[in-house]
Design an enzyme around this catalytic site. Structure first.
Site, PDB file in Angstrom:
ATOM      1  N   ASN A 151      10.333  -0.089   4.638  1.00 45.95           N
ATOM      2  CA  ASN A 151       9.364   0.997   4.448  1.00 45.95           C
ATOM      3  C   ASN A 151       8.192   0.937   5.428  1.00 45.95           C
ATOM      4  OD1 ASN A 151       7.565   2.903   2.671  1.00 45.95           O
ATOM      5  ND2 ASN A 151       6.413   0.990   2.846  1.00 45.95           N
ATOM      6  N   TYR A 162       6.802   8.747  17.078  1.00 47.27           N
ATOM      7  CA  TYR A 162       7.155   8.618  15.644  1.00 47.27           C
ATOM      8  C   TYR A 162       8.449   9.383  15.331  1.00 47.27           C
ATOM      9  CZ  TYR A 162       6.132   8.775  10.544  1.00 47.27           C
ATOM     10  OH  TYR A 162       6.159   8.668   9.167  1.00 47.27           O
ATOM     11  N   GLY A 221       8.874  14.000   2.717  1.00 50.12           N
ATOM     12  CA  GLY A 221       7.983  14.993   3.318  1.00 50.12           C
ATOM     13  C   GLY A 221       6.583  14.412   3.284  1.00 50.12           C
ATOM     14  N   TYR A 222       5.580  15.284   3.254  1.00 50.18           N
ATOM     15  CA  TYR A 222       4.198  14.788   3.262  1.00 50.18           C
ATOM     16  C   TYR A 222       3.826  14.270   1.873  1.00 50.18           C
ATOM     17  CZ  TYR A 222       3.543  16.388   7.995  1.00 50.18           C
ATOM     18  OH  TYR A 222       3.653  16.526   9.357  1.00 50.18           O
ATOM     19  N   ILE A 223       3.495  12.985   1.809  1.00 46.94           N
ATOM     20  CA  ILE A 223       3.201  12.306   0.547  1.00 46.94           C
ATOM     21  C   ILE A 223       1.724  11.924   0.543  1.00 46.94           C
ATOM     22  CG2 ILE A 223       3.840  10.352  -0.937  1.00 46.94           C
ATOM     23  CD1 ILE A 223       6.206  12.299  -0.348  1.00 46.94           C
ATOM     24  N   ARG A 272       0.861  -1.201   0.000  1.00 44.78           N
ATOM     25  CA  ARG A 272       0.000   0.000   0.000  1.00 44.78           C
ATOM     26  C   ARG A 272       0.886   1.236   0.000  1.00 44.78           C
ATOM     27  NH1 ARG A 272      -3.105   1.437   4.153  1.00 44.78           N
ATOM     28  NH2 ARG A 272      -2.300   0.036   5.756  1.00 44.78           N
ATOM     29  N   ASP A 274      -0.594   8.884  16.921  1.00 42.08           N
ATOM     30  CA  ASP A 274      -0.288  10.240  17.409  1.00 42.08           C
ATOM     31  C   ASP A 274      -0.994  10.591  18.714  1.00 42.08           C
ATOM     32  OD1 ASP A 274       1.067  10.365  15.024  1.00 42.08           O
ATOM     33  OD2 ASP A 274      -0.184  11.915  14.124  1.00 42.08           O
TER      34      ASP A 274
END
Ligand code: NDP
Length: 241
Positions: A82, A147, A178-180, A12, A88
């Protein structure tokens, strides 16, 4: 004989793009996953890539999983670590379980996976290990002490292992996305996501394929002199020194 690449969390998101990128570059790919059988079977049907289920936070399961991959496809030449999760919470609200789960999947997995491929890579005099950290391991992120700590740990792990294996033809590098635009980021509340995009100078989220292309390069022979490196791929959101 084609080289075998093993991608954890390879069914995924970013991992799926990496699996497909490596397959298109000529590798025989094994994609590991943790629990979502439906997504894994769909990925296998769509791509023809073999899938293998185990928890990368579990040493014995990783040892058995890698043995199964090698028995089916041959020795692993490229390992992409990965698989990752977030749980969070601000530290003053974080549970011990949230801490433990994140450190287990994101950081313990580095030892669990690398320890079980490193002997073979050293003996064969060749290997590529590519670890996926995060911008938030470089800069820290509110609500992510677990994290950020785990992802920063991956960077230190990479630098140390790179020194140990340099003479053996095994390179070890880390990519900090970064933010993907993946499910992990789509789970962020829309208002928060808008705020995040406003802090990315390029003005958009990254694409999983952009991380895959960096991974394929690091796996290639052209990248033989690159080891111990931290590759930042984040649209200038955080410029690490
Ligand atoms: P996704 O949540 O989309 O996919 C995660 C993958 O990891 C899935 O294949 C999942 O398997 C697998 N996985 C989860 N837990 C385990 C486990 N215990 N054992 C084996 N496999 C497991 O994540 P992303 O694609 O967004 O993220 C991929 C990596 O990139 C992570 O390490 C993440 O921290 C990092 N990253 C992501 C960013 C982003 O913006 N998305 C930014 C920076 C870093 P299953 O399908 O079975 O659940």
């Amino acid at each position: 004989m084609t080289k075998v690449a093993l991608v954890t969390g390879g069914t995924r998101g970013i991992g799926a793009a990496i699996s497909v990128g490596l397959k298109n570059a000529g590798y025989t790919v094994a994609a590991n996953y943790g629990g979502n059988d439906e997504a894994a079977q769909k990925f296998k049907a769509d791509t023809g890539i073999a899938v293998f289920k185990w928890d990368v936070g579990d040493f014995a399961a990783s040892e058995a999983g890698i043995k199964a991959v090698e028995a089916a496809l041959g020795p692993v030449s490229v390992l992409v670590n990965n698989a990752g999760i977030t749980r969070d919470a601000m530290l003053h609200k974080m549970t011990a379980e949230q801490w433990r789960q994140v450190v287990s999947v994101n950081l313990d997995s580095m030892f669990n996976m690398c320890r079980n491929v490193i002997d073979g890579m050293r003996e064969r005099g060749h290997g590529r290990i590519i670890n996926i950290s995060s911008i938030n391991g470089q800069k820290g992120q509110m609500g992510q002490t677990n994290y950020s700590a785990a992802k920063a740990g991956i960077i230190g792990f990479t630098k140390a292992l790179a020194q140990e294996t340099a003479k053996k033809g095994v390179t070890v590098n880390v990519i900090c996305p970064g933010y993907i635009d993946t499910e992990m980021v789509q789970a962020v509340p829309p208002k928060v996501l808008e705020g995040i995009i406003a802090t990315i100078p390029i003005g958009r989220l990254g694409k999983a394929d952009e991380i895959a292309k960096m991974t394929v390069f690091l796996a290639s022979e052209d990248a033989a002199f690159i080891t111990g490196a931290t590759m930042t791929v984040n649209g200038a959101q955080y410029i690490a020194g």
